[in-house]
Write an enzyme that holds these catalytic residues in place. Sequence first.
Site, PDB file in Angstrom:
ATOM      1  CB  CYS A 127      -0.904   0.003   1.228  1.00 21.18           C
ATOM      2  SG  CYS A 127      -1.875   1.514   1.403  1.00 21.18           S
ATOM      3  CB  VAL A 128       3.247   2.844  -1.435  1.00 20.35           C
ATOM      4  CG1 VAL A 128       3.493   2.139  -2.756  1.00 20.35           C
ATOM      5  CG2 VAL A 128       4.063   4.118  -1.347  1.00 20.35           C
TER       6      VAL A 128
END
Length: 257
Positions: A94-95
């Site tokens: 998750c970025v």
Amino acid sequence: MAANENLPPNIIKQLSKELKNLNDSPPEGINVVVNDDDFSAIFADIEGPVGTPYENGIFRMKLILSPDFPQSPPRGYFMTRIFHPNIATNGEICVNTLKKDWNPSLGLRHVLIVVRCLLIEPFPESALNEQAGKMLLEDYDEYARHARLYTGIHAIKPKYKQKTGAISESTSALNVDPTSTVNGDKAPFLSPPPSTAPLTPKVLGSVAQDQNVIAAPAAKSLGPPAAQKKGRAAMGAAKAQADKKKIDARKRSLKRL
């Protein structure tokens, strides 16, 4: 049909050039594993940054490129199990760089650097792994213990000594999507594979330097007889110096008379 045929020729050419650059001049702590026959999946071994619970471990990840790359961002997964707030239990990363902040001008180097920065500065407020995120916020020592445990069990062991410097590029590019959720796609973890990537010139130079260092011979320790002899000599010299001072003082006294 070869996987590369799913990508336009100009993108294949661009990727080939960028992968060669990554191999010739790899970012700090990142080693890209190149498969010339398939650019749709880019693999990289990421060293756990020094001073983090991931230190002394290497984590394999992959970037999956869609047929319309670079218009669409690659999808990132950790293949090595890791305990981290922003990495889901299925390995999804998750970025924001791989989501809403994606820009076609961003290259693979930037993406890989951002992922490694995530190991330095997690964002528990937007956790995909809720247990890790809650633990990081409430009890860092317990979080670090869990992360080190995962590192010791699942991470690939480095074959050469890690550099002690932190990653040189700024972590300001790191940005996490607070609304991201895990989708239904599965990316099952693999057992830590042996690192098959060829050593880059940078790594080879480091290894050669380590092997060429010749340790200076240790000073020969003095045995009891030698130490006693040296001590007696020092005491004799000190006594002689004191006697000379006394004689000189007597001569000066006689001159006054």
